[in-house]
Design an enzyme around this catalytic site. Structure first.
Site, PDB file in Angstrom:
ATOM      1  N   CYS A 200       0.818  -1.221   0.000  1.00  0.00           N
ATOM      2  CA  CYS A 200       0.000   0.000   0.000  1.00  0.00           C
ATOM      3  C   CYS A 200       0.849   1.267   0.000  1.00  0.00           C
ATOM      4  CB  CYS A 200      -0.957  -0.009   1.189  1.00  0.00           C
ATOM      5  SG  CYS A 200      -2.051  -1.434   1.153  1.00  0.00           S
TER       6      CYS A 200
ATOM      7  N   HIS B  64      -3.158   7.167   2.843  1.00  0.00           N
ATOM      8  CA  HIS B  64      -3.565   5.916   2.202  1.00  0.00           C
ATOM      9  C   HIS B  64      -4.941   5.547   2.746  1.00  0.00           C
ATOM     10  CE1 HIS B  64      -3.934   1.820   1.089  1.00  0.00           C
ATOM     11  NE2 HIS B  64      -3.632   1.338   2.281  1.00  0.00           N
TER      12      HIS B  64
ATOM     13  N   ASN C 287     -10.032  -0.188  -0.001  1.00  0.00           N
ATOM     14  CA  ASN C 287      -8.577  -0.077  -0.025  1.00  0.00           C
ATOM     15  C   ASN C 287      -8.071  -0.604  -1.367  1.00  0.00           C
ATOM     16  OD1 ASN C 287      -5.827  -0.370   0.303  1.00  0.00           O
ATOM     17  ND2 ASN C 287      -5.949  -1.334   2.323  1.00  0.00           N
TER      18      ASN C 287
HETATM   19  N1  COA Z   1     -18.475  -8.910   9.064  1.00  0.00           N
HETATM   20  C1  COA Z   1     -18.892  -9.256  10.271  1.00  0.00           C
HETATM   21  N2  COA Z   1     -18.071  -9.634  11.279  1.00  0.00           N
HETATM   22  C2  COA Z   1     -16.772  -9.653  11.010  1.00  0.00           C
HETATM   23  C3  COA Z   1     -16.260  -9.312   9.755  1.00  0.00           C
HETATM   24  C4  COA Z   1     -17.175  -8.940   8.764  1.00  0.00           C
HETATM   25  N3  COA Z   1     -16.785  -8.578   7.523  1.00  0.00           N
HETATM   26  N4  COA Z   1     -14.928  -9.418   9.785  1.00  0.00           N
HETATM   27  C5  COA Z   1     -14.589  -9.819  11.024  1.00  0.00           C
HETATM   28  N5  COA Z   1     -15.704  -9.966  11.750  1.00  0.00           N
HETATM   29  C6  COA Z   1     -15.809 -10.413  13.138  1.00  0.00           C
HETATM   30  C7  COA Z   1     -14.619 -11.234  13.574  1.00  0.00           C
HETATM   31  O1  COA Z   1     -14.760 -12.572  13.152  1.00  0.00           O
HETATM   32  C8  COA Z   1     -14.695 -11.097  15.072  1.00  0.00           C
HETATM   33  O2  COA Z   1     -15.674 -11.975  15.554  1.00  0.00           O
HETATM   34  P1  COA Z   1     -15.416 -12.803  16.921  1.00  0.00           P
HETATM   35  O3  COA Z   1     -15.260 -11.742  17.984  1.00  0.00           O
HETATM   36  O4  COA Z   1     -16.642 -13.619  17.031  1.00  0.00           O
HETATM   37  O5  COA Z   1     -14.153 -13.568  16.689  1.00  0.00           O
HETATM   38  C9  COA Z   1     -15.210  -9.679  15.264  1.00  0.00           C
HETATM   39  O6  COA Z   1     -15.792  -9.288  14.010  1.00  0.00           O
HETATM   40  C10 COA Z   1     -14.162  -8.681  15.653  1.00  0.00           C
HETATM   41  O7  COA Z   1     -13.036  -8.908  14.847  1.00  0.00           O
HETATM   42  P2  COA Z   1     -11.783  -7.991  14.910  1.00  0.00           P
HETATM   43  O8  COA Z   1     -10.783  -8.467  13.908  1.00  0.00           O
HETATM   44  O9  COA Z   1     -11.332  -7.816  16.317  1.00  0.00           O
HETATM   45  O10 COA Z   1     -12.436  -6.614  14.421  1.00  0.00           O
HETATM   46  P3  COA Z   1     -11.780  -5.206  14.309  1.00  0.00           P
HETATM   47  O11 COA Z   1     -12.543  -4.226  15.090  1.00  0.00           O
HETATM   48  O12 COA Z   1     -10.289  -5.276  14.524  1.00  0.00           O
HETATM   49  O13 COA Z   1     -12.026  -4.859  12.779  1.00  0.00           O
HETATM   50  C11 COA Z   1     -10.746  -4.793  10.758  1.00  0.00           C
HETATM   51  C12 COA Z   1     -11.459  -5.668  11.765  1.00  0.00           C
HETATM   52  C13 COA Z   1     -10.114  -5.698   9.721  1.00  0.00           C
HETATM   53  C14 COA Z   1     -11.785  -3.881  10.102  1.00  0.00           C
HETATM   54  C15 COA Z   1      -9.676  -3.934  11.499  1.00  0.00           C
HETATM   55  O14 COA Z   1      -8.852  -4.760  12.271  1.00  0.00           O
HETATM   56  C16 COA Z   1      -8.833  -3.162  10.554  1.00  0.00           C
HETATM   57  O15 COA Z   1      -9.296  -2.212   9.958  1.00  0.00           O
HETATM   58  N6  COA Z   1      -7.546  -3.521  10.443  1.00  0.00           N
HETATM   59  C17 COA Z   1      -6.630  -2.879   9.512  1.00  0.00           C
HETATM   60  C18 COA Z   1      -6.839  -3.489   8.168  1.00  0.00           C
HETATM   61  C19 COA Z   1      -6.188  -2.728   7.095  1.00  0.00           C
HETATM   62  O16 COA Z   1      -6.552  -1.608   6.836  1.00  0.00           O
HETATM   63  N7  COA Z   1      -5.210  -3.341   6.443  1.00  0.00           N
HETATM   64  C20 COA Z   1      -4.523  -2.796   5.347  1.00  0.00           C
HETATM   65  C21 COA Z   1      -3.483  -1.850   5.849  1.00  0.00           C
HETATM   66  S1  COA Z   1      -2.617  -1.202   4.513  1.00  0.00           S
END
Ligand code: COA
Length: 327
Positions: free
Chosen positions: A113, A254, A284
Site C-alpha cells: 500500500c 492511504h 482499499n
Molecule cells: N463482518 C462481520 N463480522 C466480522 C467481519 C465482517 N466482515 N470481519 C470480522 N468480523 C468479526 C470477527 O470474526 C470477530 O468476531 P469474533 O469476535 O466472534 O471472533 C469480530 O468481528 C471482531 O473482529 P476484529 O478483527 O477484532 O475486528 P476489528 O474491530 O479489529 O475490525 C478490521 C477488523 C479488519 C476492520 C480492522 O482490524 C482493521 O481495519 N484492520 C486494519 C486493516 C487494514 O486496513 N489493512 C490494510 C493496511 S494497509
C-alpha cells in the site's frame, strides 16, 4: 531551486460496483458492521478482460491529458503495484508500450500500500538528480484477484483501481518538498500474500488450496502499527520542513479504512476539513488509493496553487512513508 512539480493527475476506476449488500450474499457479514468498522460502502471490481496495466494506462492517459503533454516527453515511468500483470516483466514496461512512451525507462516498485509514495519518492530523486525532465508515477491494483472471497475478515476491505501523476522538474516553490520512507521486514506475516513464486511452487496440491495464494492479514495488529507509523512519518515530514499541522491544507492518507484515517488525523491534530477521505467509495485499492484521492481532490477544487499537501501511506512489508508537496 528546481523541484518535481505535479502538472497532471488522472485516475481510472472499473465500472463494476460491489456494495456491502452484495457482500452480505457472499459471506457472513452485514452493511452496518462493514460501515462501522471500516467506513467502506462499496468498492470497484475490474472486468475479467481488464489487467492492472490497462487500469494504469487509462489513469496515465488522463494525467497526460491534464498535463497537456505527449507520452514521448516522459523520461521515467514508475508503477507502484503488488498485483502486476506478470511476476515479470514490470507492469510499467507494458504501460510504456501501451502509451507509446518510447523515451522513458520503466520499472515497478513493490511496496504494497506504500507503493505509490515509494514510486513518487524514486521519481522525485530521479528528476532532482538531473536525470530527466518529466516522470509518470502510477499506482494500479487489481486486488480482487488475490482476495479470498470466502474470508469475511479481508474480502470486505479491498477494491480495484488506478491513479497517476505527471511530474515536471520546475524552478520555484511548488513541487515535492520532502519524502521520508521506512520499512520493517520483521512484520511480514501480519500482512502478505504467499502467491506462487520461487519460495512457493505451483504444485497441483498447492494450486488446489486458495490459502496458498490469497492475501493474509491480522487486522487488529496491522491497525495499531498502521496508526502509529502513519502518525510518526507525517510528523517527520512536517518537522523536516519546519511546518506544523496547522500549515497543512490537505492530508491525503492511504485509504485503508476510515477508523485508521480518523485515529491518525486525531493524533496529528488535523480537522475533518484538512483530511481527504474517499475510502467509502472504493475501499482499499492498496498502491492506488493516494493518486486516486489526489486526482479527485484536484478535480473537486481542493488543491490550488500554493496548497500544502501531506501524503502518508502504510502497507505490507511493513512499508510506510510520507511525501510533503506544495501544489
Ligand atoms: N463482518 C462481520 N463480522 C466480522 C467481519 C465482517 N466482515 N470481519 C470480522 N468480523 C468479526 C470477527 O470474526 C470477530 O468476531 P469474533 O469476535 O466472534 O471472533 C469480530 O468481528 C471482531 O473482529 P476484529 O478483527 O477484532 O475486528 P476489528 O474491530 O479489529 O475490525 C478490521 C477488523 C479488519 C476492520 C480492522 O482490524 C482493521 O481495519 N484492520 C486494519 C486493516 C487494514 O486496513 N489493512 C490494510 C493496511 S494497509
Amino acid at each position: 531551486m528546481k523541484r518535481a512539480r505535479v502538472i497532471g493527475t488522472g485516475s481510472y476506476l472499473p465500472e463494476k460496483i460491489l456494495t456491502n449488500f452484495d457482500l452480505e450474499k457472499m459471506v457472513d457479514t452485514n452493511n452496518e458492521w462493514i460501515i462501522a468498522r471500516t467506513g467502506i460502502e462499496q468498492r470497484r471490481i475490474a472486468a475479467d478482460s481488464e489487467n492492472t496495466s490497462d487500469l494504469a494506462t487509462k489513469a496515465a492517459e488522463r494525467a497526460l491529458e491534464m498535463a497537456g503533454i505527449g507520452a514521448e516527453e516522459i523520461d521515467l515511468i514508475v508503477v507502484g503495484t503488488i498485483t502486476g500483470d506478470y511476476p515479470w516483466p514490470a507492469t510499467a514496461c507494458i504501460v510504456q508500450n501501451n502509451l507509446g512512451a518510447k523515451n522513458a525507462y520503466a520499472y515497478d516498485v513493490s511496496a504494497a500500500c506504500s507503493g505509490f509514495v515509494y514510486a513518487l519518492s524514486n521519481a522525485t530523486d530521479f528528476l532532482e538528480a538531473g536525470r530527466g525532465q518529466k516522470a509518470l508515477v502510477i499506482g494500479s491494483e487489481i486486488l480482487s484477484r488475490v482476495i479470498d472471497w470466502s474470508d469475511r475478515n479481508t474480502c470486505v476491505l479491498f477494491g480495484d483501481g488506478a491513479g497517476a501523476v505527471v511530474l515536471d522538474l520546475q524552478e520555484g516553490e511548488a513541487g515535492v518538498l520532502s519524502t521520508h520512507m521506512h520499512s520493517d521486514g520483521s512484520y511480514l506475516e501480519l500482512l502478505y500474500q504467499p502467491g506462487f513464486s520461487t519460495r512457493n511452487l505451483p504444485t497441483p496440491e498447492a494450486i488446489a488450496d486458495p490459502q496458498n495464494y490469497t492475501l493474509k492479514m491480522q487486522g487488529n495488529e496491522v491497525f495499531k502499527v498502521a496508526v502509529r507509523s502513519l502518525t510518526e512519518v507525517s510528523k517527520e515530514a512536517l518537522a523536516a520542513n519546519k511546518l506544523s499541522h496547522k500549515d497543512v491544507d490537505l492530508f491525503i492518507p492511504h485509504q485503508a479504512n476510515r477508523r485508521i484515517l480518523e485515529a491518525t488525523a486525531k493524533r496529528l491534530k488535523l480537522t475533518d476539513e484538512q483530511c481527504f477521505i474517499n475510502v467509502n467509495k472504493y475501499g482499499n485499492t492498496s498502491g492506488a488509493t493516494i493518486p486516486i484521492a489526489m486526482d479527485e481532490a484536484y478535480r473537486q477544487g481542493l488543491l490550488k496553487e500554493g496548497s500544502l499537501v501531506l501524503m502518508a501511506a502504510f502497507g505490507g512489508g511493513f512499508t510506510w512513508g510520507s511525501v510533503l508537496l506544495r501544489w
